[in-house]
Design a protein around this motif. Structure first.
Motif, PDB file in Angstrom:
ATOM      1  N   THR A  78       0.831  -1.288   0.024  1.00 39.85           N
ATOM      2  CA  THR A  78       0.141   0.021   0.050  1.00 39.85           C
ATOM      3  C   THR A  78       0.855   1.319   0.021  1.00 39.85           C
ATOM      4  OG1 THR A  78      -0.046   0.040   2.354  1.00 39.85           O
ATOM      5  CG2 THR A  78      -1.766  -1.213   1.249  1.00 39.85           C
ATOM      6  N   SER A  79       2.219   1.075   0.194  1.00 42.20           N
ATOM      7  CA  SER A  79       3.183   2.215   0.294  1.00 42.20           C
ATOM      8  C   SER A  79       3.107   3.115  -1.011  1.00 42.20           C
ATOM      9  CB  SER A  79       4.422   1.912   0.623  1.00 42.20           C
ATOM     10  OG  SER A  79       5.480   2.821   0.577  1.00 42.20           O
ATOM     11  N   THR A  80       3.534   4.180  -1.174  1.00 44.43           N
ATOM     12  CA  THR A  80       3.750   5.125  -2.335  1.00 44.43           C
ATOM     13  C   THR A  80       4.994   4.627  -3.021  1.00 44.43           C
ATOM     14  OG1 THR A  80       4.274   6.891  -1.009  1.00 44.43           O
ATOM     15  CG2 THR A  80       2.044   7.038  -1.606  1.00 44.43           C
ATOM     16  N   CYS A  81       5.977   4.046  -2.147  1.00 41.43           N
ATOM     17  CA  CYS A  81       7.346   3.620  -2.598  1.00 41.43           C
ATOM     18  C   CYS A  81       7.165   2.333  -3.122  1.00 41.43           C
ATOM     19  CB  CYS A  81       8.140   3.819  -1.447  1.00 41.43           C
ATOM     20  SG  CYS A  81       8.415   5.594  -0.965  1.00 41.43           S
ATOM     21  N   TYR A  82       6.250   1.523  -3.280  1.00 42.14           N
ATOM     22  CA  TYR A  82       6.427   0.001  -3.482  1.00 42.14           C
ATOM     23  C   TYR A  82       6.657  -0.142  -4.800  1.00 42.14           C
ATOM     24  CZ  TYR A  82       4.455  -4.758  -4.058  1.00 42.14           C
ATOM     25  OH  TYR A  82       4.342  -5.894  -4.334  1.00 42.14           O
ATOM     26  N   ILE A  83       6.367   0.753  -5.861  1.00 41.39           N
ATOM     27  CA  ILE A  83       6.894   0.508  -7.205  1.00 41.39           C
ATOM     28  C   ILE A  83       8.459   0.390  -7.105  1.00 41.39           C
ATOM     29  CG2 ILE A  83       6.837   1.186  -9.608  1.00 41.39           C
ATOM     30  CD1 ILE A  83       4.370  -0.342  -8.619  1.00 41.39           C
ATOM     31  N   LYS A  84       8.820   1.663  -6.419  1.00 42.57           N
ATOM     32  CA  LYS A  84      10.366   2.046  -6.564  1.00 42.57           C
ATOM     33  C   LYS A  84      11.172   1.038  -5.719  1.00 42.57           C
ATOM     34  CE  LYS A  84       9.762   6.976  -6.752  1.00 42.57           C
ATOM     35  NZ  LYS A  84      10.036   8.305  -6.103  1.00 42.57           N
ATOM     36  N   LYS A  85      10.432   0.469  -4.738  1.00 43.20           N
ATOM     37  CA  LYS A  85      11.269  -0.610  -4.002  1.00 43.20           C
ATOM     38  C   LYS A  85      11.256  -1.988  -4.599  1.00 43.20           C
ATOM     39  CE  LYS A  85      11.494   0.461   0.890  1.00 43.20           C
ATOM     40  NZ  LYS A  85      11.400  -0.087   2.308  1.00 43.20           N
TER      41      LYS A  85
ATOM     42  N   GLU B 121      15.878   1.188   3.289  1.00 43.10           N
ATOM     43  CA  GLU B 121      15.018   2.391   2.752  1.00 43.10           C
ATOM     44  C   GLU B 121      15.554   3.225   1.618  1.00 43.10           C
ATOM     45  OE1 GLU B 121      12.272   3.233   4.175  1.00 43.10           O
ATOM     46  OE2 GLU B 121      12.453   1.831   5.756  1.00 43.10           O
ATOM     47  N   LEU B 122      14.709   3.588   0.766  1.00 41.18           N
ATOM     48  CA  LEU B 122      15.252   4.229  -0.473  1.00 41.18           C
ATOM     49  C   LEU B 122      16.180   5.486  -0.089  1.00 41.18           C
ATOM     50  CD1 LEU B 122      11.826   4.314  -2.520  1.00 41.18           C
ATOM     51  CD2 LEU B 122      13.971   2.852  -2.926  1.00 41.18           C
ATOM     52  N   LYS B 123      15.751   6.092   1.041  1.00 41.02           N
ATOM     53  CA  LYS B 123      16.737   7.253   1.169  1.00 41.02           C
ATOM     54  C   LYS B 123      18.089   6.928   1.528  1.00 41.02           C
ATOM     55  CE  LYS B 123      15.156   7.664   5.909  1.00 41.02           C
ATOM     56  NZ  LYS B 123      16.298   7.023   6.718  1.00 41.02           N
ATOM     57  N   ASP B 124      18.339   5.640   1.982  1.00 36.82           N
ATOM     58  CA  ASP B 124      19.647   5.197   2.428  1.00 36.82           C
ATOM     59  C   ASP B 124      20.603   4.874   1.413  1.00 36.82           C
ATOM     60  OD1 ASP B 124      18.995   4.989   4.922  1.00 36.82           O
ATOM     61  OD2 ASP B 124      18.283   3.027   4.917  1.00 36.82           O
ATOM     62  N   GLU B 125      20.162   4.490   0.188  1.00 37.95           N
ATOM     63  CA  GLU B 125      20.843   4.188  -0.937  1.00 37.95           C
ATOM     64  C   GLU B 125      21.937   3.292  -0.976  1.00 37.95           C
ATOM     65  OE1 GLU B 125      22.076   7.938  -2.732  1.00 37.95           O
ATOM     66  OE2 GLU B 125      19.982   8.318  -3.555  1.00 37.95           O
ATOM     67  N   GLU B 126      21.650   2.481   0.098  1.00 33.43           N
ATOM     68  CA  GLU B 126      22.798   1.234   0.193  1.00 33.43           C
ATOM     69  C   GLU B 126      22.187  -0.093   0.925  1.00 33.43           C
ATOM     70  OE1 GLU B 126      25.595   2.640   3.977  1.00 33.43           O
ATOM     71  OE2 GLU B 126      26.241   3.052   1.679  1.00 33.43           O
ATOM     72  N   THR B 127      22.406  -1.133   0.945  1.00 26.32           N
ATOM     73  CA  THR B 127      21.883  -2.387   1.646  1.00 26.32           C
ATOM     74  C   THR B 127      22.996  -3.357   1.464  1.00 26.32           C
ATOM     75  OG1 THR B 127      20.060  -3.599   2.252  1.00 26.32           O
ATOM     76  CG2 THR B 127      20.614  -3.180  -0.189  1.00 26.32           C
ATOM     77  N   LYS B 128      22.612  -4.439   1.987  1.00 22.47           N
ATOM     78  CA  LYS B 128      23.372  -5.740   1.756  1.00 22.47           C
ATOM     79  C   LYS B 128      22.543  -6.892   1.233  1.00 22.47           C
ATOM     80  CE  LYS B 128      27.192  -5.025   4.531  1.00 22.47           C
ATOM     81  NZ  LYS B 128      28.404  -5.255   4.058  1.00 22.47           N
ATOM     82  N   ALA B 129      23.057  -7.588   0.347  1.00 20.77           N
ATOM     83  CA  ALA B 129      22.420  -8.693  -0.475  1.00 20.77           C
ATOM     84  C   ALA B 129      23.252 -10.119  -0.392  1.00 20.77           C
ATOM     85  CB  ALA B 129      21.997  -8.351  -1.881  1.00 20.77           C
TER      86      ALA B 129
END
Length: 209
Positions: A133-140, A172-180
């Motif tokens: 339901t988030s507005t960021c769903y497509i971006k995520k 989070e999109l604002k973080d611009e980094e993660t682990k995978a």
């Protein structure tokens, strides 16, 4: 010359992105290609695909390489003759190349609603932290696809399951980094992930963690 962006995440790695504004004829003018590369370009049915392919050669020149420095292995993974690592991507009006001393992968994708239709094919664990339901769903979703595509490119094992073998931890999109991680044959391979958005597109690139 529309070199759009240059990023240097570390001293051994550089990302360059090209905005594809030139015509096919302009890109071909003065372009020196191997016979097999020229045959490949001429065989492409889409001019946009041709232009993206040629812009990758423009990006190679930005790194100091030409078409003869690039070759592909039996799995379709690109390599440089000097032994440095390379990954390539192009999507609509953008092309990107990452070059590094370590193993890397890169992907650019346009953010489009239709990604929700295929989400079940590449998302499993990640559904636990996604909010539909988030507005960021497509971006995520687009970011997750880009991350997994970049991992697939660097690992270069045909048939590797995006859904079962590639895992992206919450971000989070604002973080611009993660682990995978790539989970393959009872071993886990961790990678540092960087991603960012621009002009309705997402780019992600993976480097050895």
């Amino acid at each position: 010359m529309p070199l759009y962006k240059t990023i240097t995440p570390n001293s051994q790695t550089t990302v360059k992105i090209w905005k594809i504004e030139e015509s096919y004829d302009d890109l071909m003018e003065g372009m020196v290609l191997k016979p097999e590369t020229l045959k490949r370009v001429l065989g492409m049915k889409s001019e946009l695909h041709q232009r993206g392919f040629l812009c990758v050669r423009k990006l190679l020149a930005e790194f100091g390489y030409d078409d003869t420095d690039l070759f592909y292995d039996e799995n379709g993974k690109p390599h440089l003759k000097d032994g440095r690592q390379i990954s390539i991507t192009h999507s609509f009006i953008f092309a990107g190349v990452i070059v590094s001393d370590g193993i890397v992968g890169i992907d650019i994708e346009k953010q489009r609603d239709k990604i929700t239709v295929i989400a079940h094919k590449f998302v499993d664990y990640e559904f636990d932290y996604l909010d539909k339901t988030s507005t960021c769903y497509i971006k995520k979703l687009t970011a997750i696809w880009c991350v997994k595509e970049s991992l697939y490119k660097l690992f270069a094992v045909p048939g590797l399951s995006f859904k079962d073998c590639l895992l992206v931890i919450p971000f989070e999109l604002k973080d611009e980094e993660t682990k995978a991680w790539i989970d393959y044959k009872d071993k886990k391979y961790p990678y540092d992930i960087h991603f960012f958005e621009f002009e309705g597109f997402t780019c992600a690139y993976a480097v050895d963690g």
